[in-house]
Design a protein around this motif. Structure first.
Motif, short mmCIF file in Angstrom:
data_model
loop_
_atom_site.label_atom_id
_atom_site.label_comp_id
_atom_site.label_asym_id
_atom_site.label_seq_id
_atom_site.Cartn_x
_atom_site.Cartn_y
_atom_site.Cartn_z
N GLU A 286 0.83 -1.21 0.00
CA GLU A 286 0.00 0.00 0.00
C GLU A 286 0.86 1.26 0.00
N ASN A 287 0.25 2.38 -0.39
CA ASN A 287 0.95 3.68 -0.35
C ASN A 287 1.40 3.96 1.08
N ARG A 288 2.55 4.63 1.20
CA ARG A 288 3.05 4.94 2.53
C ARG A 288 3.54 6.39 2.57
N VAL A 289 3.48 6.96 3.76
CA VAL A 289 3.88 8.36 3.95
C VAL A 289 5.25 8.39 4.61
N GLU A 290 6.18 9.15 3.99
CA GLU A 290 7.52 9.28 4.56
C GLU A 290 7.88 10.77 4.62
N TYR A 291 8.62 11.13 5.67
CA TYR A 291 9.03 12.53 5.86
C TYR A 291 10.18 12.85 4.92
N ASN A 292 10.09 13.98 4.21
CA ASN A 292 11.11 14.45 3.29
C ASN A 292 11.88 15.58 3.98
N ALA A 293 13.13 15.31 4.36
CA ALA A 293 13.93 16.29 5.09
C ALA A 293 14.27 17.50 4.23
N VAL A 294 14.30 17.32 2.91
CA VAL A 294 14.66 18.44 2.02
C VAL A 294 13.53 19.46 1.97
N THR A 295 12.30 18.94 1.84
CA THR A 295 11.16 19.86 1.73
C THR A 295 10.46 20.11 3.07
N SER A 296 10.93 19.39 4.12
CA SER A 296 10.33 19.49 5.46
C SER A 296 8.83 19.21 5.42
N SER A 297 8.49 18.20 4.61
CA SER A 297 7.07 17.82 4.51
C SER A 297 6.96 16.32 4.31
N ASN A 298 5.76 15.80 4.45
CA ASN A 298 5.51 14.38 4.25
C ASN A 298 5.20 14.10 2.78
N ASP A 299 5.83 13.05 2.25
CA ASP A 299 5.58 12.63 0.87
C ASP A 299 4.81 11.31 0.89
N THR A 300 3.87 11.18 -0.02
CA THR A 300 3.15 9.92 -0.18
C THR A 300 3.82 9.13 -1.29
N LEU A 301 4.37 7.97 -0.93
CA LEU A 301 5.07 7.12 -1.89
C LEU A 301 4.14 6.01 -2.35
N PRO A 302 4.15 5.72 -3.66
CA PRO A 302 3.26 4.67 -4.16
C PRO A 302 3.69 3.30 -3.63
N GLY A 303 2.70 2.44 -3.41
CA GLY A 303 2.98 1.07 -3.01
C GLY A 303 3.02 0.15 -4.22
N PHE A 304 3.28 -1.11 -3.98
CA PHE A 304 3.40 -2.09 -5.06
C PHE A 304 2.08 -2.22 -5.82
N ASN A 305 0.97 -2.02 -5.12
CA ASN A 305 -0.34 -2.16 -5.75
C ASN A 305 -0.66 -1.01 -6.70
N THR A 306 -0.05 0.16 -6.47
CA THR A 306 -0.43 1.35 -7.24
C THR A 306 0.66 1.86 -8.16
N THR A 307 1.88 1.41 -8.01
CA THR A 307 2.98 1.95 -8.82
C THR A 307 2.82 1.58 -10.29
N ASN A 308 3.32 2.45 -11.17
CA ASN A 308 3.36 2.17 -12.60
C ASN A 308 4.80 1.94 -13.08
N ASP A 309 5.77 2.30 -12.23
CA ASP A 309 7.18 2.13 -12.59
C ASP A 309 7.72 0.92 -11.83
N TYR A 310 7.42 -0.24 -12.38
CA TYR A 310 7.75 -1.47 -11.67
C TYR A 310 9.26 -1.68 -11.54
N GLU A 311 10.01 -1.33 -12.58
CA GLU A 311 11.45 -1.56 -12.53
C GLU A 311 12.10 -0.77 -11.40
N ASP A 312 11.78 0.53 -11.30
CA ASP A 312 12.36 1.35 -10.23
C ASP A 312 11.90 0.87 -8.86
#
Length: 706
Positions: free
Chosen positions: A263-289
């Motif tokens: 599932e999508n997960r939220v991680e803190y981005n120290a560069v932007t000082s904000s939370n980023d929502t990262l795609p999970g395996f179920n929702t990603t379109n860039d499987y290789e990366d």
């Protein structure tokens, strides 16, 4: 000050005490090592007929062999290979010196011709070996490359040694042959035959319970046949293997970690000082990366047929809908989560040809000077010509293709399956049809591809899989270390086997370990364990823990077997069947109380069998197997006579000879004499060296150093 004065007054006494302490330390070391070690002991790998093999030179050869063989050769394999070579060279050199054999220029030239004749650099315009070119090469080395010239001189000396050996073996081989009388005997041996009737009382008809073999009888047999039971020093050990594996907790954590990636997960981005929502395996379109960032196994970007999927999960994986996931599931040491990315109908085999247009800067084509743009333009131009006339493909491939492996064959790549080619090439042939011509760019350059044939298309799937290796965590490794340590301490205080039994550990026994062995059954190459077992300080009953790449081994030395004859225990596996067979033979002979075959068969619940055209060259009895002793005894009988009981390989026999069949005499046996001579000369050099080796006085100290 008073203390210092007392020390000064007793200085001589203190010096004597210190000297005695140092002497006792040295003496203890001498006793432990069996005497004063000399520089010779530390630098001599072996002594062969009085000639020493130096440690440094031997080590250089071992290192050279390992470099040559790469990762395929272990240190022990390299040591053994160099040892065999050194042994052969030293023994033969001594023998050649004794006989005064010298090699002349003609003999050395012949060796040179054999070893260097295939090198194009030493052939003339007619393709023949030319000694003048060799001389020019040597002269060039001498003036420009002194180090290489010294290597050549060593090679030249080696060729001289080879020439001397060839002369020696040729002289010995010349004395080996077969006479006409021996040829006739060989002919008779193969062609004279007998017809016979026989009964067999097999050893299996006597129960093992009826036979008892004592240790004293085994010892007596060993004494009567010492040559069969001579053995080098060996050791017996037993051990418990503590394997480093993932615990149930580790497995559970790996499974949970994979599940969280779905599932999508939220991680803190120290560069932007904000939370980023990262795609999970179920929702990603860039499987290789996604796979490369989260998996312990790389992304496999190719279509697979059902039979290429893991057999135990093939049904589930192959029948997924696009975008559907399966898992987590265990497979080959990993926890895996798989998702069906794409389904396609593709051929399982394609036949195609290509013209590779390389450009400047590619390592495999250093002579190419065209730019990348020029290469692309040329490839497009060739494709256009071929689309108009496919018959020109072979001609253009021969002229323009940088793929020298097949450009003279019209660029033919033969048949290949999905995934056999680089991904861009693979995608083109799978996505197009027979007859199509196109241009594809890969890391090798531009390919002009002509698809010639394809098999019928079948369903294939592309699956993205994220995997986590099931390996022991630091917590599990610490627990295993503690467990191993407790066992090591307990087994040193109590009986090794009892402690293992209480802990439900598997004790493995390994007997007759030799000083130069490296493999311990169950744990593979463990040279250090063998070295420990042969240390002078190691005593029977000693226990030691060894760290190995996959865990720990706690080993106990259980016996130190000296060089000489095997003990009854160690020889029993070989002697027991022999003595058991002998005793069964005596029991079976007592069951034979008649010379009438039919009567013997009736009394022993068996039947009379017939064998025709049996010869000494193939002494096999139908239904009974190979029996040379029995057949040989029959040839000594007169037709119509019955033998006494004969002890064979598979039982006791009574035989009646019906007739002897003499082969007709030949006008000449010279052809057979030549065949016999060739057979006797075969491997003569190998047998000769083995005889010299058995005769040689060899002190082998390799186990001290490796």
């Amino acid at each position: 000050m008073a203390v210092l004065n007392k020390i000064r007054q007793r200085s001589v006494f203190l010096i004597i005490i210190i000297a005695l302490a140092l002497f006792s330390f040295v003496l203890a070391d001498v006793i432990r090592n069996g005497g004063f070690s000399s520089q010779k002991d530390q630098n001599t790998i072996a002594t062969i007929n009085g000639e020493e093999v130096g440690r440094e030179d031997f080590a250089r050869q071992v290192e050279g062999y390992q470099r040559q063989m790469g990762a395929n050769a272990s240190t022990s394999q390299a040591v053994n290979q160099v040892w065999e070579q050194t042994l052969r060279e030293t023994i033969l050199k001594e023998e050649l010196e004794k006989l005064g054999i010298r090699a002349g220029k003609a003999q050395i030239r012949e060796v040179m011709r054999t070893q260097m004749g295939n090198n194009p650099a030493f052939r003339n315009e007619a393709g023949m070996f030319d000694e003048n070119r060799v001389r020019e090469y040597i002269a060039s080395l001498r003036s420009t490359q002194p180090e290489a010239y010294q290597q050549w001189l060593q090679m030249e000396e080696n060729m001289g040694d080879i020439a001397r050996q060839n002369m020696y073996f040729s002289m010995v081989t010349a004395g080996i042959g077969a006479t006409i009388v021996e040829a006739e005997q060989a002919y008779r041996f193969q062609n004279n035959s007998v017809d016979l009737r026989f009964i067999q009382l097999p050893y299996s008809s006597v129960s093992d319970d009826e036979v008892e073999v004592t240790k004293d009888e085994i010892r007596d047999y060993i004494k009567k046949n010492p040559a069969q039971f001579e053995t080098e020093a060996s050791r017996n050990i037993r051990y418990v293997y503590f394997e480093e594996t993932a615990s149930d907790e580790d497995v559970k954590e790996a499974e949970e970690a994979l599940s969280l990636l779905q599932e999508n997960r939220v991680e803190y981005n120290a560069v932007t000082s904000s939370n980023d929502t990262l795609p999970g395996f179920n929702t990603t379109n860039d499987y290789e990366d996604f796979v490369e960032a989260n998996s312990d196994l790389p992304y496999d970007d190719r279509f697979k047929f059902k039979n290429e999927l893991p057999s135990e999960f093939a049904e589930e994986l192959f029948n997924l809908n696009e975008g559907e996931t399966f898992g987590p599931y265990k497979h080959e040491g990993y926890f895996k989560l798989s998702k069906l990315v794409e389904t396609k109908e593709i051929p399982d085999s394609t036949k195609a040809s290509h013209i590779l247009v390389a450009y400047q800067g590619q390592q495999f084509a250093p002579d190419v000077t065209r730019s990348k743009e020029e290469a692309e333009a040329l490839a497009d131009s060739l494709a256009n010509v071929i689309k108009g006339n496919k018959g020109k493909f072979a001609e253009l491939a021969a002229e323009f293709s940088s793929d020298r492996s097949n450009n003279q064959d019209g660029g033919d790549l033969g048949y290949f399956g999905p995934g056999d080619m680089v991904s861009e090439f693979d995608s083109y042939v799978l996505g197009n049809s027979p007859g199509d011509v196109g241009v594809v760019e890969t890391d090798f350059g531009y390919h002009v591809i002509h698809i010639q044939e394809q098999t019928d298309r079948e369903k294939a799937v592309k699956i993205a899989t994220i995997a986590r290796e099931l390996e022991a965590s630091e917590r599990s490794r610490n627990n295993l270390f503690n467990e191993t340590t407790k066992f090591e301490i307990a087994s040193g205080e109590e009986d090794f086997a009892e402690v293992a039994k209480e802990g439900d550990y598997n004790v493995r026994t390994v007997n007759n370990v030799k000083a130069l062995d490296e493999n311990i059954p169950g744990v593979g190459q463990q040279r250090r364990i063998v070295q420990w077992a042969f240390e002078d300080e190691a005593n029977v009953g000693d226990i030691k823990r060894f760290d190995i790449p996959t865990g720990y081994v706690v080993a106990q030395l259980t016996a130190k077997n000296k060089e000489g004859l095997m003990t009854a225990e160690n020889a029993s596996s070989k002697v027991l069947p022999i003595l058991t067979k002998e005793k069964k033979a005596e029991i079976l002979k007592e069951r034979i109380s008649s010379e009438n075959l039919q009567e013997i068969a009736s009394n022993n619940n068996t039947m009379v069998q017939t064998a025709n055209a049996v010869n000494l060259g193939s002494p096999t009895l139908p239904g009974a197997g190979r029996e040379p002793e029995v057949v040989g005894s029959v040839f000594a009988l007169e037709p119509g006579s019955v033998s006494s009981p004969i002890v064979g390989n598979n039982g006791v026999y009574v035989v009646e000879l019906e007739s002897k069949n003499e082969a007709p005499a030949m006008n000449s046996y010279s052809g057979i004499a030549q065949q016999e001579t060739a057979q006797r000369r075969q491997n003569a050099s190998q047998r000769l060296f083995q005889a010299l080796r058995e005769k040689a006085e060899i002190e082998d100290n390799r186990a001290r150093f490796y």
